[in-house]
Design a protein around this motif. Sequence first.
Motif, PDB file in Angstrom:
ATOM      1  N   HIS A 294      18.541 -12.776 -17.434  1.00 48.30           N
ATOM      2  CA  HIS A 294      17.924 -11.587 -16.620  1.00 48.30           C
ATOM      3  C   HIS A 294      18.487 -11.042 -15.485  1.00 48.30           C
ATOM      4  O   HIS A 294      18.047 -10.831 -14.404  1.00 48.30           O
ATOM      5  CB  HIS A 294      16.309 -12.143 -16.315  1.00 48.30           C
ATOM      6  N   SER A 297      17.491  -7.453 -14.286  1.00 49.37           N
ATOM      7  CA  SER A 297      16.093  -7.343 -14.766  1.00 49.37           C
ATOM      8  C   SER A 297      15.276  -6.974 -13.332  1.00 49.37           C
ATOM      9  O   SER A 297      14.026  -6.910 -13.227  1.00 49.37           O
ATOM     10  CB  SER A 297      15.039  -8.455 -15.120  1.00 49.37           C
ATOM     11  N   THR A 301      12.961 -10.539  -9.862  1.00 50.29           N
ATOM     12  CA  THR A 301      12.675 -11.363 -11.050  1.00 50.29           C
ATOM     13  C   THR A 301      14.151 -12.527 -11.241  1.00 50.29           C
ATOM     14  O   THR A 301      13.911 -13.635 -11.558  1.00 50.29           O
ATOM     15  CB  THR A 301      12.979 -10.503 -12.458  1.00 50.29           C
ATOM     16  N   TYR A 305      14.065 -16.813 -10.890  1.00 47.24           N
ATOM     17  CA  TYR A 305      14.552 -17.545 -11.627  1.00 47.24           C
ATOM     18  C   TYR A 305      15.704 -18.626 -10.790  1.00 47.24           C
ATOM     19  O   TYR A 305      15.863 -19.794 -11.211  1.00 47.24           O
ATOM     20  CB  TYR A 305      15.512 -17.062 -12.709  1.00 47.24           C
TER      21      TYR A 305
END
Length: 416
Positions: A294, A297, A301, A305
């Motif tokens: 990602h 993204s 986001t 992570y």
Amino acid sequence: MGTISAALFGSLGDIYGKKRILSIIISLYAAAVTFTGYAPTFETLLVARAVQGLGMAMFPLAFSLIREQFPPQLVPTAQGVVSAMFGAGIIIALPTGGYIAQNFGWRATFHTATPLAVFLAMVIWIYVRESPYKTPRKIDYLGISLFGTAAASMLLAISKGPDWGWTSPRVITLFLLSVVAWAVFILRQLTADEPFLPRDILNRNVVASTIAIMIVAYAFQMNSQNMTYLFQMPPPYGYGLTVLQTGLYMLPTAAVQIVVAPLSGRLVWRLGAKAVAVAGVVFAVVGYQLAVSHLYSGVWTLIGYLTIAFTGLALLNVSLINLLTFSVPRHRLGSATGLNTVFRNFGSAIAPSVAGSVLTNYSTYIAFNTPMGPMYFSVPSKDAYVINIDIATAMFLITLVPILLSKEVLGRGGGA
């Protein structure tokens, strides 16, 4: 200087007392950081920064003092609290340092550090108790010289390899010098009556934790450089953030260490250092692989992570330092933690060269419209970020080998 001083002053702490050596180091650091802010030339700036590097020896001495002066059941939590301060320092330094540098210039960043360093020196001198564990012995000056030559030449070759060329005569000469110096240093340590690095500290756990922390430092530093580029490169190859914005967005990853590190200490005491270290690897691998899936993204986001990955990093840092400090006699803690810090610095020094090479070799060109027409600039491609994160992920998986080969010293499987 930081790499060499960690082993040198860690060993001197075992001989003369860890508080005494720690007080000397922080005093030198305070003087150096003050002078750096007033450096009249680039050359004097480098000299002042070199003296500042002595401050890296504070970490092994601090971890050693904690192991010596706390009851065993409180040591893992105390080590976790100290590890959490790395995250606290980042939270303060990234936005504050970015704001000061951006608005008042780089010299002001050093001026603001001076009163903190002086205050820290006073607090250490007044409140920290001296170590009761000392081992008076002769100083192995030849061993220290060989170690310094080997480490300095290797780090210089690695850090300048991308600029000078990996096959250039200077880089090859430095690598050869390092290999010869390491070989003679090892021979010296095996034969000397009182070697620079005491032979009795090199047990299975010390070797395992030292190798593991080097790999962890490598993976962390590699991904940190990777994310810095990704956040600041212009769209569509990055997020186009300023230095200050990058620092602010990275605050959650630092904040998670403040929360997780002390909790890690409690888990280490109950479950064992090996179990917590394995859990750290799992969090790091999952977090990085979610991040690489990602990358574009959205910043939040991606930060979410990365926070999972930093949770794993906190678990690893706390578990590995406890695995080390509970595996050596207290009068050898300075030497053992100093050696551990040396290899941590090796990992951190190697990573930028590798990450930078990937970012350079996997690049693309983007055009900017200017009054003189379009101008083209080279920026890392999307593949470069993926490759670097995958390399970091692989390095975390490799740490499982030394971790699983170590002997548990805490929790249900240990004897503490």
